[in-house]
Design an enzyme around this catalytic site. Structure first.
Site, PDB file in Angstrom:
ATOM      1  N   HIS A 105      53.043  84.940   1.409  1.00  0.00           N
ATOM      2  CA  HIS A 105      52.851  86.213   2.150  1.00  0.00           C
ATOM      3  C   HIS A 105      51.389  86.406   2.567  1.00  0.00           C
ATOM      4  CE1 HIS A 105      56.812  87.246   0.436  1.00  0.00           C
ATOM      5  NE2 HIS A 105      56.303  86.766  -0.687  1.00  0.00           N
TER       6      HIS A 105
ATOM      7  N   GLU B 193      43.661  77.444  18.934  1.00  0.00           N
ATOM      8  CA  GLU B 193      44.419  78.512  19.603  1.00  0.00           C
ATOM      9  C   GLU B 193      45.257  77.960  20.755  1.00  0.00           C
ATOM     10  OE1 GLU B 193      41.561  81.548  20.633  1.00  0.00           O
ATOM     11  OE2 GLU B 193      41.159  81.991  18.528  1.00  0.00           O
TER      12      GLU B 193
ATOM     13  N   LYS C  63      29.185  84.182  18.514  1.00  0.00           N
ATOM     14  CA  LYS C  63      30.556  83.664  18.397  1.00  0.00           C
ATOM     15  C   LYS C  63      30.653  82.136  18.407  1.00  0.00           C
ATOM     16  CE  LYS C  63      34.032  86.195  18.466  1.00  0.00           C
ATOM     17  NZ  LYS C  63      34.555  86.668  19.678  1.00  0.00           N
TER      18      LYS C  63
ATOM     19  N   SER D 268      30.994  82.264  23.219  1.00  0.00           N
ATOM     20  CA  SER D 268      31.355  83.399  24.059  1.00  0.00           C
ATOM     21  C   SER D 268      30.305  83.558  25.149  1.00  0.00           C
ATOM     22  CB  SER D 268      31.419  84.655  23.196  1.00  0.00           C
ATOM     23  OG  SER D 268      31.236  85.803  23.993  1.00  0.00           O
TER      24      SER D 268
END
Ligand code: ARG
Length: 460
Positions: free
Chosen positions: A156, A290, A283, A277
């Site tokens: 979980h 992704e 970043k 970024s």
């Protein structure tokens, strides 16, 4: 517009209809397999006395010269032709004359394209196997290096019990090993030759289908000519196996994304596989992971598209089946790309072992072992579960781990606690004592790695 048909028609085709019908823009990647299949067909035709040996030789060298010219950039595959089959036939006739007109004897584009697709897909299965094998080697390497790299195991997404990075990585080894064996199964089932099925009902020429199958390294010919030209099961199976590979890659990507987050910091992705970024200078994004996760949906979509296309098609060949190509190429290109890229990213990723260790220590991952300790001292498990539950609540309040408490504090919860509790619930003990088959102890993992290495050595 170089049409393959003519006699029966008095008018010419509408331009939009021609473009709509054509497949050359995407089936041009069949150039090599089409040449290979046509060469086998011509060789068989000559062996059976259907064409002469001289005609066969002209056809073989004509096809080779076309292939060479396209590869060297001296001949362009243009949209003047409907598909790769007509491109090759027209060019062959242009080069060798009448002998070229005989290459299609006893053959239809229906069995021709069925053959091309099998030959092409078969090579892609082999390529998929190679890439999965590289992934397995990379995973096994990580396992070997991290037998005692402790980390929390999750259920979980909550810290559950301590494991090691070797064990966590080993779970992916198992998944990709299954993917590998799926590819082997698919290869075996698809490796039959449809050439000679003709348009749908075979042919009256005395073709030797066993011989062409043998020339093209198939196990044998397919056994029903209608099925041969309309079967796309092997693509659906393959795309389904590719979808499963993507599902595994996507789950792994999701973990890498979480582990790379500011909160976790379990891993540092190499600069070569991350992006920045345009506005936020701090970043460092896990874009590759992704995108792998994102492309998974697309590969599932390709599988669904082909399944849906096939579901309403009566026997035998119908033009709907031309739709198999773009969906299949998209699925296979993307999956193999993702496999290669993800494996490279994994091989260069840095695991922040100290952060993982701290995280395992701080998440009450030894709570089950603390309950088991009380059970070993004679307390029924359900009572022990409740005692440790209260103990955990107390520790949360004090912002400490169970083993940070002294014996006096522990005894408030149960008189059964003794000095040996600290050793019993240390991270090392929690992991090292898990000795059952498949459990994370380094002792068990060493055996697993040995088995992995035997498997990898056999497959190389
Ligand atoms: N381009 C076609 C395909 O991909 C080749 C087969 C054409 N056959 C036919 N009967 N029109 O399916």
């Amino acid at each position: 517009m170089a049409q393959l048909w003519g006699g029966r028609f008095t008018g010419s085709i509408n331009e939009l209809a021609w473009n709509f019908n054509a497949s050359i823009t995407f089936d041009k990647r069949f150039l090599e397999v089409d040449v290979k299949g046509s060469k086998a067909h011509a060789t068989m035709l000559a062996k059976q006395g259907i064409i002469s040996g001289e005609e066969r030789d002209q056809i073989l060298s004509g096809l080779d010269s076309i292939l060479k010219d396209v590869k060297d950039g001296n001949l362009e595959i243009t949209t003047k032709y409907e598909d790769i089959h007509s491109f090759l036939e027209a060019n062959l006739i242009e080069r060798i004359g009448d002998a070229g007109k005989k290459v299609h004897t006893g053959r239809s584009r229906n069995d021709q394209v069925a053959l091309d697709m099998r030959l092409y897909a078969r090579d892609e299965v082999t390529r998929a196997k190679e890439l999965i094998l590289t992934m397995l080697k990379t995973l096994n390497g990580i396992m070997k290096d991290n037998l005692d790299t402790y980390m929390p195991g999750f259920t979980h997404l909550q810290k559950a019990q301590p494991v090691t990075l070797a064990h966590h990585t080993g779970a992916y080894f198992e998944m990709f090993k299954r993917d590998y064996s799926r590819m082997e199964d698919i290869y075996k089932r698809m490796n039959y030759c449809p050439l000679g099925a003709g348009a749908l009902a075979g042919t009256t020429y005395p073709l030797d289908r066993e011989y062409t199958a043998q020339l093209l390294d198939f196990n044998g010919p397919t056994l029903n000519s209608m099925d041969s030209v309309s079967d796309r099961d092997y693509l659906i199976e393959f795309m389904s196996a590719l979808s499963t590979v993507m599902m595994h890659l996507s789950r792994f990507s999701e973990e890498i994304i979480i582990w790379n987050s500011n909160e976790y910091r379990f891993v540092t992705i190499d600069d070569a596989y991350s992006t920045g970024s345009s506005i936020m200078p701090q970043k460092k994004n896990p874009d590759i992971a992704e995108l792998v996760r994102g492309k998974t949906g697309r590969v599932y979509g390709d599988l669904m598209a082909l399944l849906t296309t096939m579901k309403g098609i009566p026997l035998a060949y119908n033009k709907d089946m031309q739709e198999d190509k773009e969906a299949f190429f998209d699925a296979v290109d993307n999956t193999l790309n993702c496999l290669a890229l993800f494996t490279d990213m994994l091989a260069t990723i840095k695991f922040n072992k100290d952060v993982m260790l701290r995280s395992a220590k701080m998440g009450f991952t030894n709570a089950t072992d603390a309950a088991d300790y009380l059970v070993n001292k004679g307390m029924p498990f359900r009572d022990a579960h409740s005692v440790i539950g209260r103990l955990v609540l107390y520790c949360i309040d004090k912002n400490c781990a169970i083993d940070d408490l002294n014996l006096e504090q522990l005894k408030v919860f149960s008189e059964l606690f003794e000095k040996d509790i600290y050793d019993a619930i240390s991270l090392e003990t929690c992991v090292n004592k898990r000795l059952t088959i498949g459990a994370p102890s380094p002792e068990m993992m060493r055996k697993v790695i040995e088995a992995n290495e035997a498997f990898l050595a056999k497959e190389e």
